[in-house]
Design an enzyme around this catalytic site. Structure first.
Site, PDB file in Angstrom:
ATOM      1  N   LYS A  30       0.961  -1.156  -0.069  1.00 56.48           N
ATOM      2  CA  LYS A  30      -0.040   0.008   0.000  1.00 56.48           C
ATOM      3  C   LYS A  30       0.877   1.312  -0.077  1.00 56.48           C
ATOM      4  O   LYS A  30       2.001   1.210   0.232  1.00 56.48           O
ATOM      5  CB  LYS A  30      -0.876  -0.098   1.334  1.00 56.48           C
ATOM      6  CG  LYS A  30      -2.043   1.001   1.607  1.00 56.48           C
ATOM      7  CD  LYS A  30      -2.753   0.834   2.417  1.00 56.48           C
ATOM      8  CE  LYS A  30      -3.853   1.864   2.781  1.00 56.48           C
ATOM      9  NZ  LYS A  30      -3.252   3.236   3.083  1.00 56.48           N
ATOM     10  N   GLY A  32       2.480   4.708   1.134  1.00 56.64           N
ATOM     11  CA  GLY A  32       2.862   4.963   2.269  1.00 56.64           C
ATOM     12  C   GLY A  32       3.563   4.292   3.468  1.00 56.64           C
ATOM     13  O   GLY A  32       3.388   4.620   4.531  1.00 56.64           O
ATOM     14  N   GLY A  34       6.337   2.581   3.527  1.00 53.53           N
ATOM     15  CA  GLY A  34       7.908   2.463   3.485  1.00 53.53           C
ATOM     16  C   GLY A  34       8.503   1.651   2.355  1.00 53.53           C
ATOM     17  O   GLY A  34       9.567   0.824   2.770  1.00 53.53           O
ATOM     18  N   ASP A  59       7.704   3.376  -9.792  1.00 53.58           N
ATOM     19  CA  ASP A  59       6.365   4.340  -9.225  1.00 53.58           C
ATOM     20  C   ASP A  59       6.573   5.646  -9.763  1.00 53.58           C
ATOM     21  O   ASP A  59       7.743   6.190  -9.799  1.00 53.58           O
ATOM     22  CB  ASP A  59       6.804   4.518  -7.593  1.00 53.58           C
ATOM     23  CG  ASP A  59       5.561   5.045  -7.027  1.00 53.58           C
ATOM     24  OD1 ASP A  59       4.785   5.785  -7.698  1.00 53.58           O
ATOM     25  OD2 ASP A  59       5.345   5.000  -5.807  1.00 53.58           O
TER      26      ASP A  59
END
Length: 360
Positions: A30, A32, A34, A59
């Protein structure tokens, strides 16, 4: 629920470092949680046991440059402080100047990308994989985009097959009409349907070859990164199920931002968060009892820069243990006094609430 960690697989990523045959390592989860930090540290650890390592960010919101505090581009760049670790950032969308080929071909490809949902990412990913395969790296780490985007990339073989089938369908349906149109407008044969079809077929060959490698557990594995919260647990379960459907091996989960029960934590908020996290940690261990589950502590500062990444990497190999506070007699007496005062305040509040109920 108390978890007996003695019966669980080793809580580290040592199994990945020991697997010399691995060629592709995906890191995803998911947004956020890390992922970039974890993939960066994983690539650093792999560089210690492998001849050459390439980490690629797929990303669109690239963070590799921030993690290493060094500017990266779409060309592999040696990471500062290393002799065998390279990094690159690619945007998994079709850009005319990067697809390659004459302008006429590019415009036709763009039209095709607009006509078939998802095929733009699939073709771009195929081009990137074709490029990567020509490079001589012993292992490649993918820092992927959030879960939904990653799952789309894993579907690219079937997406390209659908695109190819659609082109074939149009060709069969309209017969020689397309050829007549290209001649009518003076378009050369290299921009015609056969050229498009040949290019898609070429990509399909690359796709099928890579797809076989992705489904080989000796060559490919997927590391799931999450945090101990409901939405992240849900996303991880969805990701694991999809990976199983795609026959992609996954046996490592990294749980990031964990609040450990340090002895000197007095904050009510932190204690409440710890209880909430423990509930989801228990569920992770229950659902994935055959996975290597690593728990990483939530730190007071960001992990950026090579030195910070290297320092934090120790927690990927050995389980983090909260520091035991060494209190003096005076400090312990003060803590006892504080706890007694809190108990008295709680009892007074309870008595006040009881009297309020009796009056009502």
């Amino acid at each position: 629920m108390a978890t007996d960690t003695q019966d669980l697989p080793e809580a580290s990523i040592q199994n990945i470092l020991d697997q010399d045959s691995l060629k592709w390592v995906f890191v995803g989860g998911k947004g956020g949680v890390g992922k970039t930090t974890c993939s960066s540290i994983l690539s650093i650890l792999l560089s210690r046991v492998r001849q050459s390592v390439l980490i690629i960010s797929t990303d669109p919101a690239h963070n590799l440059s921030d993690a290493f505090q060094q500017r990266f581009t779409k060309t592999p760049t040696l990471v500062n402080g290393f002799t065998n670790l390279y990094a690159m950032e690619v945007d998994p969308t079709v850009e005319n100047e990067e697809v390659g080929g004459p302008d006429g071909m590019d415009s036709l490809f763009s039209e095709l990308a607009n006509a078939i949902p998802g095929i733009d990412e699939a073709m771009s990913f195929a081009e990137m994989l074709k490029l990567v395969q020509t490079m001589d790296y012993s292992v490649i780490v993918f820092d992927t985009a959030p879960t939904g985007h990653t799952l789309r990339l894993l579907q690219f073989p079937s997406t390209l097959e659908k695109g190819l089938a659609k082109v074939m369908s149009l060709r069969n349906k309209f017969g020689g009409l397309m050829s007549q149109m290209t001649r009518l407008f003076g378009i050369d044969d290299e921009f015609g349907e056969d050229a498009i079809l040949g290019r898609l077929e070429g990509m399909k060959d690359v796709i099928e070859q890579v797809n076989k490698q992705f489904k080989d557990p000796d060559l490919t594995t997927f590391v799931c990164v999450c945090i101990p919260e409901f939405l992240s647990l849900y996303e991880t379960e969805r990701l694991v199920q999809e990976l199983t459907k795609f026959e992609i091996d996954t046996h490592n989960i990294i749980i990031n931002q964990v609040l450990f029960d340090e002895e000197d934590v007095d904050s009510k908020l932190l204690r409440a968060r710890m209880r909430m996290q423990q509930k989801y940690l228990d569920q992770f261990y229950m659902l994935y009892d055959d996975f290597h589950i690593s728990k990483l502590p939530l730190l007071a500062e960001e992990v950026t820069g090579v030195d910070a990444l290297k320092a934090f990497s120790q927690h990927f190999l050995t389980q983090y243990k909260p520091s035991a506070a060494n209190y003096t007699v005076e400090e312990l007496e003060q803590k006892v006094s504080t706890l007694r005062q809190r108990l008295q305040d709680a009892e007074a509040e309870l008595e006040r609430v009881r009297k309020g109920k009796q009056k009502a």
